[in-house]
Design a protein around this motif. Sequence first.
Motif, PDB file in Angstrom:
ATOM      1  N   UNK A  44       0.823  -1.209   0.000  1.00  0.00           N
ATOM      2  CA  UNK A  44       0.000   0.000   0.000  1.00  0.00           C
ATOM      3  C   UNK A  44       0.854   1.256   0.000  1.00  0.00           C
ATOM      4  N   UNK A  45       1.937   1.250   0.755  1.00  0.00           N
ATOM      5  CA  UNK A  45       2.816   2.416   0.805  1.00  0.00           C
ATOM      6  C   UNK A  45       3.340   2.755  -0.584  1.00  0.00           C
ATOM      7  N   UNK A  46       3.825   1.759  -1.278  1.00  0.00           N
ATOM      8  CA  UNK A  46       4.324   1.977  -2.642  1.00  0.00           C
ATOM      9  C   UNK A  46       3.201   2.449  -3.568  1.00  0.00           C
ATOM     10  N   UNK A  47       2.063   1.803  -3.472  1.00  0.00           N
ATOM     11  CA  UNK A  47       0.921   2.171  -4.311  1.00  0.00           C
ATOM     12  C   UNK A  47       0.488   3.605  -4.050  1.00  0.00           C
ATOM     13  N   UNK A  48       0.330   3.960  -2.771  1.00  0.00           N
ATOM     14  CA  UNK A  48      -0.100   5.322  -2.437  1.00  0.00           C
ATOM     15  C   UNK A  48       0.932   6.350  -2.882  1.00  0.00           C
ATOM     16  N   UNK A  49       2.197   6.057  -2.699  1.00  0.00           N
ATOM     17  CA  UNK A  49       3.225   7.031  -3.033  1.00  0.00           C
ATOM     18  C   UNK A  49       3.466   7.186  -4.523  1.00  0.00           C
ATOM     19  N   UNK A  50       3.731   6.075  -5.178  1.00  0.00           N
ATOM     20  CA  UNK A  50       4.197   6.140  -6.561  1.00  0.00           C
ATOM     21  C   UNK A  50       3.080   6.106  -7.606  1.00  0.00           C
ATOM     22  N   UNK A  62       4.257   2.987   5.277  1.00  0.00           N
ATOM     23  CA  UNK A  62       5.645   2.575   5.494  1.00  0.00           C
ATOM     24  C   UNK A  62       5.930   2.473   6.996  1.00  0.00           C
ATOM     25  N   UNK A  63       5.502   3.467   7.755  1.00  0.00           N
ATOM     26  CA  UNK A  63       5.745   3.458   9.198  1.00  0.00           C
ATOM     27  C   UNK A  63       4.996   2.320   9.880  1.00  0.00           C
ATOM     28  N   UNK A  64       3.794   2.024   9.423  1.00  0.00           N
ATOM     29  CA  UNK A  64       3.043   0.897   9.977  1.00  0.00           C
ATOM     30  C   UNK A  64       3.731  -0.434   9.652  1.00  0.00           C
ATOM     31  N   UNK A  65       4.326  -0.534   8.472  1.00  0.00           N
ATOM     32  CA  UNK A  65       5.064  -1.752   8.107  1.00  0.00           C
ATOM     33  C   UNK A  65       6.242  -1.956   9.056  1.00  0.00           C
ATOM     34  N   UNK A  66       6.957  -0.888   9.353  1.00  0.00           N
ATOM     35  CA  UNK A  66       8.082  -0.974  10.289  1.00  0.00           C
ATOM     36  C   UNK A  66       7.577  -1.381  11.669  1.00  0.00           C
ATOM     37  N   UNK A  67       6.477  -0.807  12.074  1.00  0.00           N
ATOM     38  CA  UNK A  67       5.897  -1.103  13.380  1.00  0.00           C
ATOM     39  C   UNK A  67       5.458  -2.561  13.495  1.00  0.00           C
ATOM     40  N   UNK A  73      12.860  -5.286   9.984  1.00  0.00           N
ATOM     41  CA  UNK A  73      12.327  -4.187   9.191  1.00  0.00           C
ATOM     42  C   UNK A  73      13.355  -3.469   8.329  1.00  0.00           C
ATOM     43  N   UNK A  74      14.513  -4.058   8.125  1.00  0.00           N
ATOM     44  CA  UNK A  74      15.533  -3.422   7.300  1.00  0.00           C
ATOM     45  C   UNK A  74      14.985  -3.048   5.927  1.00  0.00           C
ATOM     46  N   UNK A  75      14.256  -3.970   5.305  1.00  0.00           N
ATOM     47  CA  UNK A  75      13.676  -3.693   3.993  1.00  0.00           C
ATOM     48  C   UNK A  75      12.651  -2.578   4.033  1.00  0.00           C
ATOM     49  N   UNK A  76      11.894  -2.520   5.119  1.00  0.00           N
ATOM     50  CA  UNK A  76      10.895  -1.457   5.271  1.00  0.00           C
ATOM     51  C   UNK A  76      11.567  -0.100   5.463  1.00  0.00           C
ATOM     52  N   UNK A  77      12.628  -0.070   6.281  1.00  0.00           N
ATOM     53  CA  UNK A  77      13.385   1.172   6.450  1.00  0.00           C
ATOM     54  C   UNK A  77      13.983   1.621   5.107  1.00  0.00           C
ATOM     55  N   UNK A  78      14.514   0.669   4.365  1.00  0.00           N
ATOM     56  CA  UNK A  78      15.119   0.976   3.069  1.00  0.00           C
ATOM     57  C   UNK A  78      14.074   1.518   2.095  1.00  0.00           C
ATOM     58  N   UNK A  79      12.912   0.892   2.069  1.00  0.00           N
ATOM     59  CA  UNK A  79      11.842   1.354   1.183  1.00  0.00           C
ATOM     60  C   UNK A  79      11.397   2.758   1.567  1.00  0.00           C
ATOM     61  N   UNK A  80      11.276   3.016   2.865  1.00  0.00           N
ATOM     62  CA  UNK A  80      10.874   4.346   3.313  1.00  0.00           C
ATOM     63  C   UNK A  80      11.946   5.377   2.977  1.00  0.00           C
ATOM     64  N   UNK A  81      13.205   5.025   3.166  1.00  0.00           N
ATOM     65  CA  UNK A  81      14.298   5.939   2.813  1.00  0.00           C
ATOM     66  C   UNK A  81      14.265   6.269   1.321  1.00  0.00           C
ATOM     67  N   UNK A  82      14.049   5.257   0.488  1.00  0.00           N
ATOM     68  CA  UNK A  82      13.951   5.493  -0.955  1.00  0.00           C
ATOM     69  C   UNK A  82      12.765   6.399  -1.283  1.00  0.00           C
ATOM     70  N   UNK A  94      17.965  10.544   4.713  1.00  0.00           N
ATOM     71  CA  UNK A  94      19.218  10.270   5.425  1.00  0.00           C
ATOM     72  C   UNK A  94      18.956   9.560   6.755  1.00  0.00           C
ATOM     73  N   UNK A  95      17.953  10.025   7.472  1.00  0.00           N
ATOM     74  CA  UNK A  95      17.617   9.420   8.762  1.00  0.00           C
ATOM     75  C   UNK A  95      17.306   7.928   8.618  1.00  0.00           C
ATOM     76  N   UNK A  96      16.536   7.585   7.601  1.00  0.00           N
ATOM     77  CA  UNK A  96      16.140   6.186   7.456  1.00  0.00           C
ATOM     78  C   UNK A  96      17.216   5.328   6.788  1.00  0.00           C
ATOM     79  N   UNK A  97      18.040   5.916   5.930  1.00  0.00           N
ATOM     80  CA  UNK A  97      19.181   5.153   5.420  1.00  0.00           C
ATOM     81  C   UNK A  97      20.121   4.793   6.569  1.00  0.00           C
TER      82      UNK A  97
END
Length: 120
Positions: A44-50, A62-67, A73-82, A94-97
């Motif tokens: 959903x995060x990707x769909x809503x954003x892109x 994205x934040x709910x996925x991390x939660x 959640x490394x992949x979730x942090x990476x997706x949010x950073x991107x 930068x914070x999320x990378x």
Amino acid sequence: PNNFDGWIAVGLHKKFFNNYSGARDAWEYAKLISPDNSLPYLNLASLYGYYLRDLKKAEENYLLAIDRDPLNSSGSYYALANFYRDFGFKKKALEYYKQVLNFSPDDEAVKVEIERLLGK
């Protein structure tokens, strides 16, 4: 109706055929079936954003996925950073990378992305 994997697949098929509202509905339903699984939140995060260009809902998912899966959640942090990088939120990117480096301190791609954002 309670087949989580089936609803994830329905969403993927809907998205493939550019039926973004159908994909959204399928993944929102998948969240109801398995609220602790991070996958529908990431989709959903990707769909809503892109695709739907609702940045607030993208960030929220994205934040709910991390939660939902903080230990993996490394992949979730990476997706949010991107996401933050792609939409011009450099400081948040930068914070999320940097969070990703907590999971994978030797990740060269993340280090390069941090350096690029810092202008090095």
